[in-house]
Design a protein around this motif. Structure first.
Motif, PDB file in Angstrom:
ATOM      1  N   LYS A   1     -37.972   6.845 -11.524  1.00 56.25           N
ATOM      2  CA  LYS A   1     -38.816   6.282 -12.603  1.00 56.25           C
ATOM      3  C   LYS A   1     -39.007   4.645 -12.384  1.00 56.25           C
ATOM      4  O   LYS A   1     -39.225   3.782 -13.069  1.00 56.25           O
ATOM      5  N   ARG A   2     -39.744   4.531 -11.385  1.00 60.88           N
ATOM      6  CA  ARG A   2     -40.032   3.344 -10.834  1.00 60.88           C
ATOM      7  C   ARG A   2     -41.007   2.807 -11.601  1.00 60.88           C
ATOM      8  O   ARG A   2     -42.080   3.204 -12.144  1.00 60.88           O
TER       9      ARG A   2
ATOM     10  N   THR B   1     -40.595   1.575 -14.600  1.00 63.63           N
ATOM     11  CA  THR B   1     -40.251   1.936 -16.367  1.00 63.63           C
ATOM     12  C   THR B   1     -39.214   0.696 -16.671  1.00 63.63           C
ATOM     13  O   THR B   1     -38.820  -0.156 -15.799  1.00 63.63           O
TER      14      THR B   1
ATOM     15  N   GLN C   1     -41.708   9.002  -0.714  1.00 65.84           N
ATOM     16  CA  GLN C   1     -42.957   9.010  -0.121  1.00 65.84           C
ATOM     17  C   GLN C   1     -43.194   9.959   1.190  1.00 65.84           C
ATOM     18  O   GLN C   1     -44.141   9.889   1.523  1.00 65.84           O
TER      19      GLN C   1
ATOM     20  N   PRO D   1     -50.195  12.572  -6.347  1.00 65.87           N
ATOM     21  CA  PRO D   1     -48.961  11.394  -6.725  1.00 65.87           C
ATOM     22  C   PRO D   1     -49.587  10.524  -7.942  1.00 65.87           C
ATOM     23  O   PRO D   1     -50.394  10.626  -8.357  1.00 65.87           O
ATOM     24  N   TYR D   2     -48.475   9.823  -8.181  1.00 68.42           N
ATOM     25  CA  TYR D   2     -48.010   9.145  -9.776  1.00 68.42           C
ATOM     26  C   TYR D   2     -49.659   9.007 -10.479  1.00 68.42           C
ATOM     27  O   TYR D   2     -49.997   9.408 -11.208  1.00 68.42           O
ATOM     28  N   PRO D   3     -50.226   7.826  -9.895  1.00 71.68           N
ATOM     29  CA  PRO D   3     -51.309   7.006 -10.753  1.00 71.68           C
ATOM     30  C   PRO D   3     -52.350   7.919 -10.857  1.00 71.68           C
ATOM     31  O   PRO D   3     -53.396   7.988 -11.714  1.00 71.68           O
TER      32      PRO D   3
END
Lengths: 336, 323
Positions: free
Chosen positions: A124-125, A127, A230, B55-57
């Protein structure tokens, strides 16, 4: 795997000899003379001084002293304390379980809280959780141990009265030290309440001693996790339809653990040798205190023997870490 | 032929930058579609969006994202995972880093089987051996306990392929599967993929920037530029009669077409990034046929006779149609 193990065991020998040489020379480099220290302010007659030195074996040339010492070590004899006249090994073994028990509980505490905190912070980077974990661990890492210990004592022991202030066991109990580990001894003693008392004595010192390792483990786990998440193979796992929790707990964590295990191993070494402050604050009868006192008295055999034993333990812990490393990381197992 | 995959107006945005912009793509059951374009043209991102691996954004928007009668946009995450890896699967560019270094070949292949098909351990092991021999790995029984670092690049890619076809997908996405490999291995891997496609009658989306690969293997070609589809055409027509100036420029840059000249022609400039997106047609700064209109008006994607093109003045026989 066996070959890997044998190789690692062989590597221990030079490390071991290096340690004995280093502690021996360091101890003799410290200015001061055990005989003069024992004589006190009034001084001592030079003839008696020489006699006492000879009795301690300090009159011989240093290489001879080292040789005598190392042959003793290989026979399992670490010498006798100048002060108490008891064998160093025996003193060490009586005191060591206390330190070991404390260190063990501290590292367990650090792993139980540090590892999950680091994993969640990594996943949860960015946050609030991530920021608070990192903030708290930085604070924990930079806090002076003696101050942090006193703070906890003041709050939990004095204000709230939840935990005892110091020692290993309430004075109400008398437990025979069979193993030296208070938790085990009290469990075996059948004394009602003794185990609870031993446990409650352990809580605060473990937290104090475990705070820095906790911070280190949490930060290391987080950064390792971030890096691993990653990686291409994490994407591959997702592409297989693996659930997010399994991606994190199996595919990412297994790889992320590799550097974390190294850090945990190093921290265990630090704990075994570095519990001095915590032991002092909580009046914990461990080896940290014992060695500091021995240094002040120039009790050479105790300092040498104590440091040698701790170093051997650190070497041993590192060996275990390397074995674990080989289990977790197949690349190491095969290239060794 | 039934449509297996239908993508309409797909966009993927990263922090306000459209990596994929209004992409339409459809793939029929059992067909082979190639996607070409320079690096950064959105080829991979389009397919990652389909796999749900952005991936996330990244934010995915689409008017339609249908796969085999189910609307991928409307599915729950869990339902969606039951499709990815089973009915749609993907092979990646870097085989050496795409396998998890901590687990054996058997573990990684049988994980896909375990998730989607279950079965006992013995059944799965049997199936893994079968898959490994299908992708041409010799002595598959001995390879089960192998770790990825003990495999060469070509072998790793074969394992990746075995993993991808483990659950007999209807659609296989191969994202530049040969780019990271030796030239000699490239041909073998490509042949393997095409062979499996034929045998299993899977649809295949082949992402590449190798025009020669397209010419040899693919039926339909989609050309992408700066996140948009600029041309869709059949592979025989695209080589002889490209409709979009970008396709034409790509083909002109092929070494085979410039055997007698000392220098290879290039396309001047770069694919626009986040901060230098031009107005009008995204390709106009690099287009040798560009007119004033190209700088001002965004061209629409239009499809006629199963040829799609995004250009104001599409080429016919190499001549732009200014009308």
């Amino acid at each position: 795997m066996i070959q890997f193990l044998a190789k690692r065991l062989l590597q221990i020998i030079p490390a071991f000899i290096g340690v004995t040489l280093l502690t021996f020379s360091l101890v003799h480099l410290i200015p001061g003379d055990p005989v003069e220290l024992r004589a006190g302010e009034r001084g001592i007659d030079p003839k008696r001084h020489a006699e006492m030195k000879a009795a301690m074996g300090l009159d011989k040339p240093l290489p001879v002293q080292y040789f005598d010492y190392i042959t003793g070590v290989f026979k399992g004899d670490l010498g006798k304390s100048f002060v108490t006249k008891k064998p160093v090994l025996k003193e060490f073994l009586t005191l060591f379980p206390a330190t070991m028990e404390l260190s063990f509980c501290a590292i367990i505490f650090a792993i139980i809280f540090g590892l999950p905190a680091g994993v969640i912070a990594g996943v949860k980077r960015g946050t609030i959780f991530d920021h608070s974990v990192m903030g708290i661990s930085l604070t924990g890492y930079s806090m002076p141990i003696f101050w942090w210990g006193l703070l906890l004592i003041l709050f939990f022991s004095v204000q709230l009265g939840w935990t005892p202030v110091s020692g290993r066991l309430s004075a109400l109990f008398w437990i025979d030290a069979d193993t030296g580990f208070m938790l085990i001894d009290t469990l075996r003693s059948n004394e009602p309440g003794a185990f609870k008392s031993a446990l409650s004595h352990l809580i605060l010192p473990s937290i104090v001693l475990g705070t820095i390792p906790l911070a280190v483990i949490a930060r290391m786990t987080r950064s390792s996790m971030l890096e691993v998440l990653q990686e291409d193979y994490v994407r591959t796992a997702r592409a297989k339809g693996v659930s997010p929790s399994r991606v994190v707990m199996v595919h990412a964590l297994r790889n992320a653990l590799i550097p974390v295990i190294t850090v945990i191993g190093l921290q265990i070494g630090v704990l075994l040798a570095g519990a001095i402050l915590t032991e002092t604050i909580f009046a914990w009868p461990g080896i940290g205190k014992w060695i500091v006192e021995a240094i002040n008295r120039r009790d050479y055999p105790v300092v040498q023997g104590g440091i040698l034993m701790i170093s051997s333990l650190v070497i041993f812990v590192n060996l275990i870490v390397d074995i674990l490393y080989g289990i977790v990381n197949p690349r190491i197992r095969h290239t060794a | 032929m039934t449509k297996l995959l239908e993508i309409e107006n797909l966009s993927v945005e990263f922090d306000g930058f459209k990596a994929v912009d209004g992409v339409n793509l459809s793939v029929d059951e059992g067909k082979v579609v190639g996607i070409v374009g320079e690096s950064g043209s959105g080829k991979s991102v389009t397919q990652l969006a389909l796999m749900g691996l952005i991936p996330y954004p990244g934010i995915i928007k689409a008017d339609r994202l249908m796969f085999h009668n189910s609307d991928l946009m409307a599915l729950s995450a869990k339902k969606r995972r039951s499709i990815t890896g089973k009915d749609v699967s993907m092979i990646f560019q870097e085989p050496m880093t795409s396998l998890n270094p901590c687990f054996t070949v058997e573990y990684q292949i049988s994980e896909a089987l375990k998730i989607h098909e279950g079965g006992t351990r013995q059944e799965r092991r049997k199936r893994v051996i079968e898959l490994l021999s299908q992708v041409g790995i010799p002595a598959p029984e001995d390879r089960l306990g192998t770790f990825p670092h003990q495999l060469s690049g070509g072998m790793s890619q074969r394992v990746m392929i075995a993993m991808a076809i483990a659950c007999s997908p209807r659609l296989l996405i191969a994202d530049e599967p040969t780019t990271a490999l030796d030239v000699t291995i490239q041909a073998q891997i490509l042949e393997l993929i095409m062979d499996l496609q034929q045998k299993k009658n899977m649809a295949l989306v082949l992402i590449t920037h190798d025009m020669a690969v397209i010419a040899e293997t693919v039926e339909d070609v989609v050309v992408m530029y700066a996140g948009q589809v600029v041309e869709k055409n059949s592979s025989d027509r695209i080589f002889t009669n490209p409709c979009h100036p970008y396709t034409e420029a790509l083909l002109n840059a092929l070494p085979e077409r410039n055997i007698n000249s000392k220098r290879l022609p290039t396309i001047p400039g770069l694919v626009p990034g986040k901060f230098d997106r031009p107005d009008g047609c995204l390709f106009h700064p690099r287009c040798k046929h560009a007119k004033k209109m190209c700088k001002e008006v965004v061209p629409k994607y239009s499809e006629k006779n199963s040829i799609g093109v995004r250009c104001h003045f599409p080429l016919i026989n190499g001549v732009p149609q200014y009308d």
